[in-house]
Design an enzyme around this catalytic site. Structure first.
Site, PDB file in Angstrom:
ATOM      1  N   CYS A  28      44.425  42.621  40.742  1.00 55.70           N
ATOM      2  CA  CYS A  28      43.016  42.918  40.993  1.00 55.70           C
ATOM      3  C   CYS A  28      42.408  41.819  41.860  1.00 55.70           C
ATOM      4  O   CYS A  28      43.035  40.790  42.113  1.00 55.70           O
ATOM      5  CB  CYS A  28      42.249  43.091  39.691  1.00 55.70           C
ATOM      6  SG  CYS A  28      42.359  41.690  38.593  1.00 55.70           S
ATOM      7  N   CYS A  29      41.215  42.078  42.319  1.00 56.16           N
ATOM      8  CA  CYS A  29      40.502  41.204  43.233  1.00 56.16           C
ATOM      9  C   CYS A  29      40.544  39.756  42.724  1.00 56.16           C
ATOM     10  O   CYS A  29      40.368  39.532  41.538  1.00 56.16           O
ATOM     11  CB  CYS A  29      39.054  41.690  43.332  1.00 56.16           C
ATOM     12  SG  CYS A  29      38.114  40.811  44.575  1.00 56.16           S
ATOM     13  N   PRO A  30      40.841  38.818  43.592  1.00 54.20           N
ATOM     14  CA  PRO A  30      40.939  38.913  45.042  1.00 54.20           C
ATOM     15  C   PRO A  30      42.376  39.022  45.563  1.00 54.20           C
ATOM     16  O   PRO A  30      42.612  38.890  46.760  1.00 54.20           O
ATOM     17  CB  PRO A  30      40.328  37.591  45.499  1.00 54.20           C
ATOM     18  CG  PRO A  30      40.819  36.621  44.462  1.00 54.20           C
ATOM     19  CD  PRO A  30      40.806  37.418  43.164  1.00 54.20           C
TER      20      PRO A  30
END
Length: 80
Positions: free
Chosen positions: A17-19
């Protein structure tokens, strides 16, 4: 036709997941030659906003995005 073009490099960030997807895309495209095509595979829903914004900011061309189930595929041409 763009849809038939084979990517020069493919990066699978599924499950991250981000980033992380953005970091991996940046790292991959940095190592590529201008005009080459990157395929970025993501499962992070946030990438729907992050990848187009990153392309806009960096001048890389987002050719298309494909969605199949929870998998998103982005095809990005490195700026010339």
């Amino acid at each position: 036709m763009v849809s038939q073009e084979k990517p020069d490099r493919s990066v699978d960030t599924s499950g991250t997941c981000c980033p992380e997807p953005l970091k991996q895309a940046h790292r991959a495209i940095k190592a590529m030659q201008p005009g080459e095509l990157l395929e970025l595979i993501c499962t992070d829903i946030g990438s729907r906003m992050d990848i187009p914004a990153w392309c806009s900011r960096t001048g890389h061309e987002l050719l298309r995005m494909e969605e199949e189930g929870k998998t998103l595929r982005y095809y990005v041409r490195k700026r010339r």
